[in-house]
Design a protein around this motif. Sequence first.
Motif, PDB file in Angstrom:
ATOM      1  N   VAL A 263       0.837  -1.202   0.000  1.00 51.31           N
ATOM      2  CA  VAL A 263       0.000   0.000   0.000  1.00 51.31           C
ATOM      3  C   VAL A 263       0.868   1.246   0.000  1.00 51.31           C
ATOM      4  CG1 VAL A 263      -1.716   1.312   1.305  1.00 51.31           C
ATOM      5  CG2 VAL A 263      -1.907  -1.183   1.146  1.00 51.31           C
ATOM      6  N   LEU A 264       1.926   1.247   0.791  1.00 49.31           N
ATOM      7  CA  LEU A 264       2.823   2.410   0.852  1.00 49.31           C
ATOM      8  C   LEU A 264       3.513   2.632  -0.490  1.00 49.31           C
ATOM      9  CD1 LEU A 264       4.422   1.809   4.375  1.00 49.31           C
ATOM     10  CD2 LEU A 264       2.526   3.328   3.772  1.00 49.31           C
ATOM     11  N   PRO A 271      -0.239   9.123  -5.474  1.00 52.12           N
ATOM     12  CA  PRO A 271      -0.655   9.830  -4.248  1.00 52.12           C
ATOM     13  C   PRO A 271      -2.166  10.020  -4.153  1.00 52.12           C
ATOM     14  CG  PRO A 271       1.235  10.916  -5.261  1.00 52.12           C
ATOM     15  CD  PRO A 271       0.762   9.885  -6.239  1.00 52.12           C
ATOM     16  N   GLU A 272      -2.852   9.998  -5.292  1.00 58.65           N
ATOM     17  CA  GLU A 272      -4.304  10.216  -5.257  1.00 58.65           C
ATOM     18  C   GLU A 272      -5.042   9.086  -4.533  1.00 58.65           C
ATOM     19  OE1 GLU A 272      -3.458   8.151  -9.250  1.00 58.65           O
ATOM     20  OE2 GLU A 272      -2.524   9.655  -7.940  1.00 58.65           O
ATOM     21  N   LEU A 273      -4.361   7.945  -4.340  1.00 56.72           N
ATOM     22  CA  LEU A 273      -4.991   6.838  -3.621  1.00 56.72           C
ATOM     23  C   LEU A 273      -5.251   7.174  -2.156  1.00 56.72           C
ATOM     24  CD1 LEU A 273      -3.025   3.769  -5.033  1.00 56.72           C
ATOM     25  CD2 LEU A 273      -5.380   4.441  -5.540  1.00 56.72           C
ATOM     26  N   ALA A 274      -4.602   8.216  -1.641  1.00 55.95           N
ATOM     27  CA  ALA A 274      -4.856   8.639  -0.263  1.00 55.95           C
ATOM     28  C   ALA A 274      -6.321   9.022  -0.079  1.00 55.95           C
ATOM     29  CB  ALA A 274      -3.948   9.808   0.108  1.00 55.95           C
ATOM     30  N   GLY A 275      -6.940   9.540  -1.136  1.00 58.24           N
ATOM     31  CA  GLY A 275      -8.350   9.896  -1.054  1.00 58.24           C
ATOM     32  C   GLY A 275      -9.238   8.670  -0.912  1.00 58.24           C
ATOM     33  N   VAL A 276      -8.882   7.601  -1.621  1.00 55.64           N
ATOM     34  CA  VAL A 276      -9.632   6.350  -1.505  1.00 55.64           C
ATOM     35  C   VAL A 276      -9.494   5.792  -0.094  1.00 55.64           C
ATOM     36  CG1 VAL A 276      -9.898   4.000  -2.382  1.00 55.64           C
ATOM     37  CG2 VAL A 276      -9.289   5.869  -3.949  1.00 55.64           C
ATOM     38  N   LEU A 277      -8.277   5.840   0.442  1.00 56.27           N
ATOM     39  CA  LEU A 277      -8.045   5.334   1.801  1.00 56.27           C
ATOM     40  C   LEU A 277      -8.818   6.154   2.824  1.00 56.27           C
ATOM     41  CD1 LEU A 277      -4.201   4.599   1.689  1.00 56.27           C
ATOM     42  CD2 LEU A 277      -6.075   2.938   1.630  1.00 56.27           C
ATOM     43  N   ALA A 278      -8.936   7.447   2.592  1.00 52.48           N
ATOM     44  CA  ALA A 278      -9.682   8.308   3.518  1.00 52.48           C
ATOM     45  C   ALA A 278     -11.149   7.899   3.565  1.00 52.48           C
ATOM     46  CB  ALA A 278      -9.543   9.766   3.108  1.00 52.48           C
ATOM     47  N   ARG A 279     -11.704   7.525   2.398  1.00 50.42           N
ATOM     48  CA  ARG A 279     -13.100   7.084   2.369  1.00 50.42           C
ATOM     49  C   ARG A 279     -13.279   5.719   3.013  1.00 50.42           C
ATOM     50  NH1 ARG A 279     -15.156   5.873  -2.144  1.00 50.42           N
ATOM     51  NH2 ARG A 279     -13.438   6.127  -3.627  1.00 50.42           N
ATOM     52  N   ALA A 280     -12.189   4.939   3.061  1.00 55.44           N
ATOM     53  CA  ALA A 280     -12.255   3.604   3.663  1.00 55.44           C
ATOM     54  C   ALA A 280     -12.084   3.644   5.174  1.00 55.44           C
ATOM     55  CB  ALA A 280     -11.170   2.714   3.051  1.00 55.44           C
ATOM     56  N   ARG A 281     -11.868   4.842   5.722  1.00 55.97           N
ATOM     57  CA  ARG A 281     -11.650   4.976   7.163  1.00 55.97           C
ATOM     58  C   ARG A 281     -12.972   5.194   7.889  1.00 55.97           C
ATOM     59  NH1 ARG A 281      -7.295   9.028  10.092  1.00 55.97           N
ATOM     60  NH2 ARG A 281      -7.799   8.443  12.255  1.00 55.97           N
ATOM     61  N   PRO A 282     -13.222   4.469   8.984  1.00 60.81           N
ATOM     62  CA  PRO A 282     -14.441   4.709   9.764  1.00 60.81           C
ATOM     63  C   PRO A 282     -14.443   6.124  10.335  1.00 60.81           C
ATOM     64  CG  PRO A 282     -13.377   2.652  10.418  1.00 60.81           C
ATOM     65  CD  PRO A 282     -12.412   3.379   9.538  1.00 60.81           C
ATOM     66  N   ASP A 283     -15.624   6.659  10.551  1.00 59.67           N
ATOM     67  CA  ASP A 283     -15.756   8.002  11.119  1.00 59.67           C
ATOM     68  C   ASP A 283     -15.549   7.923  12.628  1.00 59.67           C
ATOM     69  OD1 ASP A 283     -16.841  10.426  12.245  1.00 59.67           O
ATOM     70  OD2 ASP A 283     -17.726  10.816  10.276  1.00 59.67           O
ATOM     71  N   ALA A 284     -14.450   8.491  13.117  1.00 63.62           N
ATOM     72  CA  ALA A 284     -14.125   8.402  14.540  1.00 63.62           C
ATOM     73  C   ALA A 284     -15.132   9.155  15.395  1.00 63.62           C
ATOM     74  CB  ALA A 284     -12.714   8.943  14.785  1.00 63.62           C
ATOM     75  N   ALA A 285     -15.722  10.224  14.861  1.00 64.92           N
ATOM     76  CA  ALA A 285     -16.642  11.058  15.645  1.00 64.92           C
ATOM     77  C   ALA A 285     -18.006  10.393  15.817  1.00 64.92           C
ATOM     78  CB  ALA A 285     -16.799  12.423  14.990  1.00 64.92           C
TER      79      ALA A 285
END
Length: 297
Positions: A263-264, A271-285
């Motif tokens: 992944v790294l 670098p645009e894959l960081a946006g995909v990873l952000a959407r794959a992250r659960p909402d901490a709030a």
Amino acid sequence: MTAAPDFAAVHRRTGALLTAAPHRLVADFAGERRLAADLEECAAGVASAVAGDVPIIGDAVTEILAGGKRLRPLLVFAAAYAGPGERERSIRSGVTVELLHLASLVHDDVMDEAAQRHGVTSANARMGNVRAVLAGDYLLARALTIACELGAAEGALAAGTFIRLCDGQARESAALFDPARSEGDYYAAIEGKTAALFATSCRLGAMAGGLGEEATAALAEYGLQLGMAFQIVDDLLDLTSTTGAMGKPAGHDIAEGVYTLPVLCALRERPELAGVLARARPDAATGAPADPEAVRE
């Protein structure tokens, strides 16, 4: 009392293991009968170590014990076969590293909320986190006890190894969902959480085999590098294999925010894959789950 180990099942499992490439390699060197006997006695020793008057300990790990590749005891025996040492010491060293490994697996499954391990239901999924953590602690204590019975050096080595396992896991946990995680951070984490126990397996085997300091150090370094390679391959398989083939959920790392070497490398190239990873992250709030489509993507 926890049920006695099923020696017929242990024998069948050993027979299956001896067809695997690494086991075959050691068997060709030391003899199939010798390796099979040592693996079976080691498995019996592990089962005996978790048997006792408190059933939840054995119940927590019985299904896990039925699977696995016994790679760490295999490394102990492979190193020990190079010297003239005592067989009993190598068997007990094999039990030590397998118990350390099992303890780390049980704790990891609690942290990851994993449902499967070695193709069967994980201890935490069957018994709950509290009992699973207790079982993992018990396995660790038994491993350290056996190591200390072998000698002060072996006891210190086993304890230090578990510290390194915890350090590696802590480093990984500190970088969850971090697309800026460096490859150096990744290597430091897997050296602790995986490679350290491979190195210790080879070192304990060399010590049991009565090898000199130079040979022991060389074998420990071999184990370290082998462990690094093993974890990198495992991380690749998490992205390319299937749940059935691996015996644990495929694609679990990204869903849990563990960005491994492939992944790294992909992030470095795209670098645009960081946006995909952000959407794959659960909402901490809000506690909302991750976007399943992003995880699959």
